[in-house]
Motif scaffolding. Structure first.
Motif, PDB file in Angstrom:
ATOM      1  N   PRO A 185       0.886  -1.257   0.067  1.00 45.24           N
ATOM      2  CA  PRO A 185       0.089  -0.159   0.012  1.00 45.24           C
ATOM      3  C   PRO A 185       0.946   1.429  -0.045  1.00 45.24           C
ATOM      4  CG  PRO A 185      -0.227  -1.063   2.230  1.00 45.24           C
ATOM      5  CD  PRO A 185       0.496  -1.879   1.045  1.00 45.24           C
TER       6      PRO A 185
ATOM      7  N   GLN B  49       0.425   4.119  -2.884  1.00 46.76           N
ATOM      8  CA  GLN B  49       0.019   5.479  -2.622  1.00 46.76           C
ATOM      9  C   GLN B  49       1.490   6.316  -3.128  1.00 46.76           C
ATOM     10  OE1 GLN B  49      -2.646   6.407  -1.919  1.00 46.76           O
ATOM     11  NE2 GLN B  49      -3.422   5.556  -0.407  1.00 46.76           N
TER      12      GLN B  49
ATOM     13  N   TRP C 198      -8.288   4.987   1.258  1.00 51.20           N
ATOM     14  CA  TRP C 198      -7.559   3.707   1.864  1.00 51.20           C
ATOM     15  C   TRP C 198      -8.679   2.714   1.662  1.00 51.20           C
ATOM     16  CZ3 TRP C 198      -3.114   2.517   2.978  1.00 51.20           C
ATOM     17  CH2 TRP C 198      -2.050   3.661   2.917  1.00 51.20           C
TER      18      TRP C 198
END
Length: 185
Positions: free
Chosen positions: A102, A106, A119
């Protein structure tokens, strides 16, 4: 777990990235195909979608495998294969993958100028990367230990049996030693 040759660690990271990419691609293809089939998609379309998704997941696995290789070179420096628990190694792989994927997604999204991804859209990536990272790390460690156990005293002249199995003071095999043993066949 060290390699004395120039670019040896880079080569090891590349091999690890390749293994992780293939493993994640296979796991991703299976999961994605099953999910598409459960949505009522015809078999051939589900398989096609699963393979396409598996390729994307495999690329993410390769990047994560390279990151895990860097982690391993720092965290397990000087350790013998016999000293490393595949379960703990798998847990380390799960944690690293669950955090790295993640963060990587991002970061790439921010660098592309798109801003942060919600998220809620990243939660499934966290779950699958944690699962796939744990499975791949534990599996590769178990295979490495099995391969180290399979080497006989005759494969590396001048070594005692305890050295070959990672016991005593000798470190686990370097990839250079494994290649030398493989060349004798």
């Amino acid at each position: 777990m060290s390699d004395e040759r120039p670019f040896g660690r880079l080569r090891a990271a590349f091999k690890n990235a390749t293994v992780w990419g293939v493993a994640w691609g296979a796991l991703g293809t299976g999961v994605a195909t099953a999910m598409r089939l459960s949505d009522g998609i015809p078999m051939l379309n589900a398989i096609g979608d699963g393979v396409g998704m598996g390729i994307r997941i495999g690329i993410a696995g390769a990047v994560t495998g390279a990151a895990f290789s860097a982690f391993v070179s720092l965290a397990y420096r000087g350790k013998r294969l016999r000293e490393i628990s595949p379960v703990r190694f798998g847990i380390g792989g799960a944690i690293l993958a669950g955090l790295f994927v993640p963060a990587f997604l991002q970061t790439m999204n921010l660098l592309s100028g798109e801003g942060m991804v919600a998220w809620s859209l990243v939660i499934d990536d966290i779950l699958y990367s944690t699962l796939f990272g744990g499975i791949t790390a534990a599996g590769t460690m178990r295979l490495a230990q099995r391969d180290a156990d399979a080497v006989s005293v005759h494969d590396l002249p001048g070594r005692a049996p305890g050295d070959l199995l990672g016991e005593g003071e000798a470190p686990a095999f370097t990839s250079q030693q494994r290649e030398k043993a493989a060349e004798q066949y």
